[in-house]
Design an enzyme around this catalytic site. Structure first.
Site, PDB file in Angstrom:
ATOM      1  N   PRO A  39      -3.725  -0.160   5.297  1.00 34.54           N
ATOM      2  CA  PRO A  39      -4.665  -0.845   6.201  1.00 34.54           C
ATOM      3  C   PRO A  39      -4.809  -0.147   7.556  1.00 34.54           C
ATOM      4  O   PRO A  39      -5.905  -0.153   8.129  1.00 34.54           O
ATOM      5  CB  PRO A  39      -4.043  -2.232   6.403  1.00 34.54           C
ATOM      6  CG  PRO A  39      -2.908  -2.342   5.450  1.00 34.54           C
ATOM      7  CD  PRO A  39      -2.572  -0.984   4.936  1.00 34.54           C
ATOM      8  N   GLY A  40      -3.734   0.507   8.058  1.00 43.32           N
ATOM      9  CA  GLY A  40      -3.801   1.214   9.336  1.00 43.32           C
ATOM     10  C   GLY A  40      -4.780   2.373   9.263  1.00 43.32           C
ATOM     11  O   GLY A  40      -5.626   2.570  10.140  1.00 43.32           O
ATOM     12  N   LYS A  41      -4.663   3.130   8.194  1.00 37.98           N
ATOM     13  CA  LYS A  41      -5.570   4.254   7.972  1.00 37.98           C
ATOM     14  C   LYS A  41      -6.995   3.773   7.779  1.00 37.98           C
ATOM     15  O   LYS A  41      -7.936   4.345   8.326  1.00 37.98           O
ATOM     16  CB  LYS A  41      -5.188   4.904   6.647  1.00 37.98           C
ATOM     17  CG  LYS A  41      -4.391   6.109   6.721  1.00 37.98           C
ATOM     18  CD  LYS A  41      -4.381   6.648   5.303  1.00 37.98           C
ATOM     19  CE  LYS A  41      -3.200   7.487   5.055  1.00 37.98           C
ATOM     20  NZ  LYS A  41      -3.182   7.990   3.678  1.00 37.98           N
ATOM     21  N   ASP A  62      -4.947  12.037   3.155  1.00 41.89           N
ATOM     22  CA  ASP A  62      -3.507  12.204   2.957  1.00 41.89           C
ATOM     23  C   ASP A  62      -2.963  12.789   4.249  1.00 41.89           C
ATOM     24  O   ASP A  62      -3.499  13.758   4.781  1.00 41.89           O
ATOM     25  CB  ASP A  62      -3.174  13.111   1.776  1.00 41.89           C
ATOM     26  CG  ASP A  62      -1.721  12.891   1.358  1.00 41.89           C
ATOM     27  OD1 ASP A  62      -1.403  11.791   0.875  1.00 41.89           O
ATOM     28  OD2 ASP A  62      -0.892  13.811   1.536  1.00 41.89           O
ATOM     29  N   ARG A  84      -6.420  12.768  12.480  1.00 41.46           N
ATOM     30  CA  ARG A  84      -7.481  12.197  11.646  1.00 41.46           C
ATOM     31  C   ARG A  84      -8.849  12.493  12.267  1.00 41.46           C
ATOM     32  O   ARG A  84      -9.799  12.858  11.578  1.00 41.46           O
ATOM     33  CB  ARG A  84      -7.236  10.680  11.530  1.00 41.46           C
ATOM     34  CG  ARG A  84      -8.033   9.965  10.475  1.00 41.46           C
ATOM     35  CD  ARG A  84      -7.380   8.658  10.060  1.00 41.46           C
ATOM     36  NE  ARG A  84      -6.184   8.877   9.279  1.00 41.46           N
ATOM     37  CZ  ARG A  84      -4.946   8.696   9.745  1.00 41.46           C
ATOM     38  NH1 ARG A  84      -4.720   8.238  10.975  1.00 41.46           N
ATOM     39  NH2 ARG A  84      -3.904   8.966   8.983  1.00 41.46           N
TER      40      ARG A  84
HETATM   41  P1  ITT Z   1      -2.805   5.819   0.812  1.00 39.70           P
HETATM   42  O1  ITT Z   1      -2.193   6.926  -0.013  1.00 39.70           O
HETATM   43  O2  ITT Z   1      -3.196   4.634   0.018  1.00 39.70           O
HETATM   44  O3  ITT Z   1      -3.902   6.310   1.695  1.00 39.70           O
HETATM   45  P2  ITT Z   1      -0.266   5.960   2.207  1.00 39.70           P
HETATM   46  O4  ITT Z   1       0.295   5.210   3.379  1.00 39.70           O
HETATM   47  O5  ITT Z   1       0.613   6.082   0.988  1.00 39.70           O
HETATM   48  O6  ITT Z   1      -1.666   5.275   1.828  1.00 39.70           O
HETATM   49  P3  ITT Z   1      -0.040   8.785   2.642  1.00 39.70           P
HETATM   50  O7  ITT Z   1       0.552   9.084   1.336  1.00 39.70           O
HETATM   51  O8  ITT Z   1      -1.073   9.732   3.185  1.00 39.70           O
HETATM   52  O9  ITT Z   1      -0.728   7.357   2.686  1.00 39.70           O
HETATM   53  O10 ITT Z   1       1.144   8.633   3.678  1.00 39.70           O
HETATM   54  C1  ITT Z   1       0.989   8.977   5.004  1.00 39.70           C
HETATM   55  C2  ITT Z   1       2.037   8.287   5.840  1.00 39.70           C
HETATM   56  O11 ITT Z   1       2.165   9.052   7.045  1.00 39.70           O
HETATM   57  C3  ITT Z   1       1.561   6.913   6.249  1.00 39.70           C
HETATM   58  O12 ITT Z   1       2.100   5.930   5.422  1.00 39.70           O
HETATM   59  C4  ITT Z   1       2.040   6.809   7.679  1.00 39.70           C
HETATM   60  O13 ITT Z   1       3.284   6.268   7.733  1.00 39.70           O
HETATM   61  C5  ITT Z   1       2.126   8.236   8.152  1.00 39.70           C
HETATM   62  N1  ITT Z   1       0.952   8.497   8.974  1.00 39.70           N
HETATM   63  C6  ITT Z   1      -0.207   9.117   8.629  1.00 39.70           C
HETATM   64  N2  ITT Z   1      -1.071   9.085   9.642  1.00 39.70           N
HETATM   65  C7  ITT Z   1      -0.450   8.428  10.644  1.00 39.70           C
HETATM   66  C8  ITT Z   1      -0.837   8.060  11.919  1.00 39.70           C
HETATM   67  O14 ITT Z   1      -2.046   8.320  12.395  1.00 39.70           O
HETATM   68  N3  ITT Z   1       0.027   7.394  12.677  1.00 39.70           N
HETATM   69  C9  ITT Z   1       1.261   7.082  12.216  1.00 39.70           C
HETATM   70  N4  ITT Z   1       1.703   7.384  11.007  1.00 39.70           N
HETATM   71  C10 ITT Z   1       0.845   8.061  10.211  1.00 39.70           C
END
Ligand code: ITT
Length: 260
Positions: free
Chosen positions: A79-81, A136, A248
């Site tokens: 949800p954060g993304k 990702d 991002r």
């Molecule tokens: P989806 O695959 O469903 O998109 P996920 O959380 O599993 O969700 P990722 O495999 O890309 O996604 O994991 C990236 C992790 O890196 C994410 O869970 C965050 O904890 C961290 N992350 C990525 N971007 C971030 C940001 O802008 N700020 C803080 N942490 C971030």
């Protein structure tokens, strides 16, 4: 495995560049068609034709445009993304969440951000029949040789406990004895057309780690990461301030150059 080729072109005086997934099904279909033709033609001719068609496919991929209002599936279950992607897209597209379509969360089996972004976009596009946008991303720590990197989500365990993941980063860092606190976030953004080509780009922001965690904004590792040029952590910054400089946002700028 994902195969990539970087392509650049100039359209109406604007430079466009992207990595094209050359093992996408779209390209494979073309190759297979020519393999079938090879029964009656020589191998040299076949290879020549395949090369021409591959170049044509790259050219077609470079002519891809995402028109405003296009329906896109946001291939993320984070949800954060999803919130940050929606902010960056700024209402330009008709965005649907993967969860709303009941799409499963795929296993991330690739060894790079780019590979996993392509994998997620491809799965979502093929399953939904919609153009998919996947992200990702992750945190890399210099003194930990780039860890957790692509394993950033996995360090938080199945309960997605980022307080625990941040404590683990601190512990591992202390165990090295190093006082190097340099770190960076990486974000790969991939767009895939259903049963078609895919384009992927990458962005990065450098900064330093700070403990204890500070700030309740953002998500994931934001409270321990202070981007270069300031003292506030991403967790303390206004969302718009993070969106102006984040990994991002930087990937998104490239995506715009490639597809908008
Ligand atoms: P989806 O695959 O469903 O998109 P996920 O959380 O599993 O969700 P990722 O495999 O890309 O996604 O994991 C990236 C992790 O890196 C994410 O869970 C965050 O904890 C961290 N992350 C990525 N971007 C971030 C940001 O802008 N700020 C803080 N942490 C971030």
């Amino acid at each position: 495995m994902v195969g990539l080729r970087t392509v650049t072109s100039t359209v109406h005086g604007v430079s466009r560049y992207a990595h094209i997934d050359y093992q996408s099904r779209y390209l494979s279909v073309i190759d297979i068609t020519f393999l079938q033709c090879s029964v009656n033609s020589g191998l040299a001719v076949l290879l020549g034709l395949m090369a021409v068609w591959r170049e044509t496919a790259y050219f077609l991929a470079m002519s891809l445009i995402l028109a405003p209002g296009t329906r896109l599936v946001a291939a993320t279950h984070n949800p954060g993304k999803a919130k940050e992607l929606a902010e960056l897209l700024d209402g330009r597209f008709d965005l649907i969440a993967a969860g709303a379509l009941g799409l499963p969360e795929p296993e991330e089996t690739e060894a790079s951000f780019v590979g996993n972004a392509l994998l997620k976009a491809r799965r979502a596009a093929d399953a939904s029949g919609l153009i998919a946008l996947a992200d990702d991303s992750g945190l890399s720590v210099a003194a930990l040789d780039g860890a957790p990197g692509i394993y950033s989500a996995r360090w938080a365990g199945p309960s997605k406990d980022f307080a625990m993941a941040m404590a683990k980063v601190e512990e591992r860092l202390e165990a090295t004895g190093s006082d190097d606190r340099a770190a960076w976030f990486t974000c790969a953004l991939a767009v895939a057309w259903p049963n078609g080509p895919a384009v992927v780009v990458e962005g990065r922001i450098d900064g330093v780690l700070t403990f204890p965690p500070r700030g309740g904004r953002g998500f994931g590792y934001d409270p321990i990461f202070a981007p270069e040029g300031g003292t506030l952590t991403f967790g303390e910054m206004e969302p718009a301030a993070k969106d102006a400089i984040s990994h991002r946002a930087r990937a998104f700028t490239q995506l715009k150059a490639a597809l908008f």
